[in-house]
Design a protein around this motif. Sequence first.
Motif, PDB file in Angstrom:
ATOM      1  N   ARG A   1       0.868  -1.188   0.000  1.00 36.42           N
ATOM      2  CA  ARG A   1       0.000   0.000   0.000  1.00 36.42           C
ATOM      3  C   ARG A   1       0.899   1.230   0.000  1.00 36.42           C
ATOM      4  NH1 ARG A   1      -3.127   0.276   5.081  1.00 36.42           N
ATOM      5  NH2 ARG A   1      -1.468   1.661   5.802  1.00 36.42           N
ATOM      6  N   ASN A   2       0.733   2.068  -1.012  1.00 42.55           N
ATOM      7  CA  ASN A   2       1.662   3.180  -1.200  1.00 42.55           C
ATOM      8  C   ASN A   2       1.320   4.398  -0.342  1.00 42.55           C
ATOM      9  OD1 ASN A   2      -0.677   3.931  -3.009  1.00 42.55           O
ATOM     10  ND2 ASN A   2       0.627   5.711  -3.293  1.00 42.55           N
ATOM     11  N   ILE A   3       2.261   5.314  -0.285  1.00 44.34           N
ATOM     12  CA  ILE A   3       2.058   6.634   0.308  1.00 44.34           C
ATOM     13  C   ILE A   3       2.379   7.673  -0.755  1.00 44.34           C
ATOM     14  CG2 ILE A   3       2.900   8.301   1.999  1.00 44.34           C
ATOM     15  CD1 ILE A   3       3.547   5.950   3.841  1.00 44.34           C
ATOM     16  N   THR A   4       1.431   8.542  -1.060  1.00 44.40           N
ATOM     17  CA  THR A   4       1.677   9.657  -1.971  1.00 44.40           C
ATOM     18  C   THR A   4       2.220  10.815  -1.149  1.00 44.40           C
ATOM     19  OG1 THR A   4      -0.030   9.004  -3.554  1.00 44.40           O
ATOM     20  CG2 THR A   4       0.614  11.314  -3.547  1.00 44.40           C
ATOM     21  N   ASP A   5       3.528  11.095  -1.326  1.00 44.22           N
ATOM     22  CA  ASP A   5       4.153  12.158  -0.533  1.00 44.22           C
ATOM     23  C   ASP A   5       4.640  13.311  -1.405  1.00 44.22           C
ATOM     24  OD1 ASP A   5       6.212  10.727  -1.675  1.00 44.22           O
ATOM     25  OD2 ASP A   5       7.468  10.675   0.126  1.00 44.22           O
ATOM     26  N   ILE A   6       4.153  13.377  -2.649  1.00 43.38           N
ATOM     27  CA  ILE A   6       4.345  14.554  -3.490  1.00 43.38           C
ATOM     28  C   ILE A   6       3.093  14.696  -4.352  1.00 43.38           C
ATOM     29  CG2 ILE A   6       5.594  13.248  -5.267  1.00 43.38           C
ATOM     30  CD1 ILE A   6       6.131  16.972  -4.288  1.00 43.38           C
ATOM     31  N   ASP A   7       2.460  15.868  -4.260  1.00 40.43           N
ATOM     32  CA  ASP A   7       1.160  16.072  -4.895  1.00 40.43           C
ATOM     33  C   ASP A   7       0.816  17.550  -4.773  1.00 40.43           C
ATOM     34  OD1 ASP A   7      -1.994  16.243  -4.048  1.00 40.43           O
ATOM     35  OD2 ASP A   7      -1.700  14.782  -5.642  1.00 40.43           O
ATOM     36  N   ASP A   8      -0.058  18.028  -5.647  1.00 46.68           N
ATOM     37  CA  ASP A   8      -0.435  19.448  -5.602  1.00 46.68           C
ATOM     38  C   ASP A   8      -0.954  19.857  -4.226  1.00 46.68           C
ATOM     39  OD1 ASP A   8       0.276  19.624  -8.227  1.00 46.68           O
ATOM     40  OD2 ASP A   8      -1.758  19.690  -9.031  1.00 46.68           O
ATOM     41  N   LYS A   9      -1.799  19.003  -3.618  1.00 46.54           N
ATOM     42  CA  LYS A   9      -2.380  19.349  -2.317  1.00 46.54           C
ATOM     43  C   LYS A   9      -1.301  19.423  -1.240  1.00 46.54           C
ATOM     44  CE  LYS A   9      -6.982  17.492  -3.270  1.00 46.54           C
ATOM     45  NZ  LYS A   9      -8.021  16.507  -2.879  1.00 46.54           N
ATOM     46  N   ILE A  10      -0.330  18.545  -1.328  1.00 46.13           N
ATOM     47  CA  ILE A  10       0.774  18.573  -0.368  1.00 46.13           C
ATOM     48  C   ILE A  10       1.581  19.850  -0.532  1.00 46.13           C
ATOM     49  CG2 ILE A  10       2.959  17.462   0.251  1.00 46.13           C
ATOM     50  CD1 ILE A  10       1.669  14.770  -0.491  1.00 46.13           C
ATOM     51  N   ILE A  11       1.871  20.209  -1.774  1.00 51.97           N
ATOM     52  CA  ILE A  11       2.649  21.420  -2.041  1.00 51.97           C
ATOM     53  C   ILE A  11       1.909  22.655  -1.525  1.00 51.97           C
ATOM     54  CG2 ILE A  11       3.557  22.905  -3.868  1.00 51.97           C
ATOM     55  CD1 ILE A  11       4.059  20.318  -5.494  1.00 51.97           C
ATOM     56  N   ASN A  12       0.623  22.728  -1.833  1.00 52.52           N
ATOM     57  CA  ASN A  12      -0.160  23.885  -1.400  1.00 52.52           C
ATOM     58  C   ASN A  12      -0.218  23.992   0.124  1.00 52.52           C
ATOM     59  OD1 ASN A  12      -0.690  24.538  -4.065  1.00 52.52           O
ATOM     60  ND2 ASN A  12      -2.645  23.439  -4.115  1.00 52.52           N
ATOM     61  N   ARG A  13      -0.378  22.852   0.814  1.00 52.31           N
ATOM     62  CA  ARG A  13      -0.441  22.878   2.269  1.00 52.31           C
ATOM     63  C   ARG A  13       0.911  23.284   2.872  1.00 52.31           C
ATOM     64  NH1 ARG A  13      -3.966  20.371   5.683  1.00 52.31           N
ATOM     65  NH2 ARG A  13      -5.451  21.020   4.064  1.00 52.31           N
ATOM     66  N   ALA A  14       1.998  22.788   2.272  1.00 51.09           N
ATOM     67  CA  ALA A  14       3.326  23.136   2.781  1.00 51.09           C
ATOM     68  C   ALA A  14       3.600  24.629   2.609  1.00 51.09           C
ATOM     69  CB  ALA A  14       4.390  22.313   2.068  1.00 51.09           C
ATOM     70  N   ILE A  15       3.183  25.187   1.481  1.00 53.08           N
ATOM     71  CA  ILE A  15       3.347  26.631   1.253  1.00 53.08           C
ATOM     72  C   ILE A  15       2.519  27.414   2.260  1.00 53.08           C
ATOM     73  CG2 ILE A  15       2.890  28.503  -0.373  1.00 53.08           C
ATOM     74  CD1 ILE A  15       3.587  26.539  -2.639  1.00 53.08           C
ATOM     75  N   GLU A  16       1.281  26.982   2.488  1.00 55.80           N
ATOM     76  CA  GLU A  16       0.413  27.643   3.474  1.00 55.80           C
ATOM     77  C   GLU A  16       1.052  27.646   4.856  1.00 55.80           C
ATOM     78  OE1 GLU A  16      -3.330  25.686   3.555  1.00 55.80           O
ATOM     79  OE2 GLU A  16      -3.818  26.119   1.463  1.00 55.80           O
ATOM     80  N   ASN A  17       1.647  26.495   5.212  1.00 56.02           N
ATOM     81  CA  ASN A  17       2.231  26.352   6.550  1.00 56.02           C
ATOM     82  C   ASN A  17       3.631  26.946   6.658  1.00 56.02           C
ATOM     83  OD1 ASN A  17      -0.078  24.918   7.098  1.00 56.02           O
ATOM     84  ND2 ASN A  17       0.931  22.930   7.297  1.00 56.02           N
ATOM     85  N   GLY A  18       4.246  27.218   5.499  1.00 56.02           N
ATOM     86  CA  GLY A  18       5.618  27.714   5.511  1.00 56.02           C
ATOM     87  C   GLY A  18       6.605  26.692   6.022  1.00 56.02           C
ATOM     88  N   GLU A  19       6.418  25.419   5.644  1.00 58.85           N
ATOM     89  CA  GLU A  19       7.309  24.362   6.117  1.00 58.85           C
ATOM     90  C   GLU A  19       7.762  23.491   4.951  1.00 58.85           C
ATOM     91  OE1 GLU A  19       5.496  21.243   8.531  1.00 58.85           O
ATOM     92  OE2 GLU A  19       3.527  21.775   7.736  1.00 58.85           O
TER      93      GLU A  19
END
Length: 476
Positions: free
Chosen positions: A65-83
Amino acid sequence: MLQIYNTLSRSKQLFKPIVPGKVKMYVCGMTVYDFCHIGHARVMIVFDMVVRWLRASGYEVIYVRNITDIDDKIINRAIENGEPISALTKRFIDAMHADSDELGLMHPDQEPRATDYIAKMQGMIGKLIENELAYQADDGDVNFAVRLFPNYGSLSGKSLDELNAGERVVISGGKRDPLDFALWKSAKPEEPVDTRWKSPWGEGRPGWHIECSAMSCELLGEHFDIHGGGADLQFPHHENEIAQSEGALYGKDRKLEDAPFVNYWMHNGHIRVNEEKMSKSLGNFFLIRDVLKSFDPEVLRFFMLKAHYRSPINYSDAQLEEARAGLVRLYTALAQVTLSQAVKAELTDLQNPWVMRFTQAMNDDFNTPEAIAVLFDLASEVNRTQGDEKLVLASTLQSLGGVLNFLQRDPTSFLQSGTKDEEGLCPAMIDEQIAARVAAKNAKDFAQADSIRKALLAQGIVLEDKPGGITEWRRA
């Protein structure tokens, strides 16, 4: 013999593994930018059940079972959080594992992360370009040319003209056709440096769909037994997986005799809330960790498996309370005997009518509602019988329940547990009331003893008088 409903054929089919006795299974996992909700719980619980039954049936299973750890939603959330991306994804991967452990689920045999398979994805994209099934658009993205792949639409059962761009298909000016989907996304100037990799097509990152094709083919091979996921992934995600995986392997000239990417496609049904599909956009979703603040993990598992995995489920606290009541009934039957003295029932013992009925249910496309109905019938028999037969039946009940990850706890402990956040009587207070009732009975003040019983019942505490002057209690 096990039959599985295959979404690809839209029918139940006899299960025949590629290698006798061995099963390779891939399940689409979570995109880790937030905490897991009960829709994710259903995927985890359903395919945990599938693996348990396959292994109980004697198969050697490799569960990925995979983990998606790069995706538009991840990028957007990281930018929002500044992390950094890595900090965000690690936090939610850890939270996902904590939720899974709290639910009492097995870990997959392998849990690949997309960012560890970038080279494999790039190799597959290069092969698709070589096979003239992909192109680099003017905006720098590399897209899959859907109309050039002859079997597109086989999983959804629709023609190209019937298919619309799915909810995760973004129509952009660089595409030649609205159905084309991104294999490689060109890096944008505003995106952080940790979201881009070098490639023959410029800096960028993989599209969502290519991630699963690359990871599953790398870990299970280009042809494997079972691919699972939620019903919402059937189109476009799984449809696109087939196209890009078979397109990379066979090109535009796939023949009928060529082995398919996957033999059996399994999809679990949606979670609904007030008869509407649960979704973050509607704001009607519930986090696993929040639900488990109020309900025992075994209750949530039981709730999920009371319905057939392909059916939609309507979620509510009332439904979970009903599931708890069902478990109380089963544990109450087990509480009548000392199970440590019993011999465990063997699933291979098809002369045992309970084992046979349970096995028939599970082999009918993992029909857990019917299998659970067998458990209830068995509990009724435990309640009716006495002596050695009662012990054997209770042991069979616990053994069959264990296949579904139920009924493995001390019965009294479960029966005395309630919702996790309830403010009702604690065990010490209940014991005090029971002692007061015993004193009233000894003083022949039966009215007071009856009053104590009724007061406890009003607070959800059921008293059961046993031989020898013993009083046991459980929560209603």
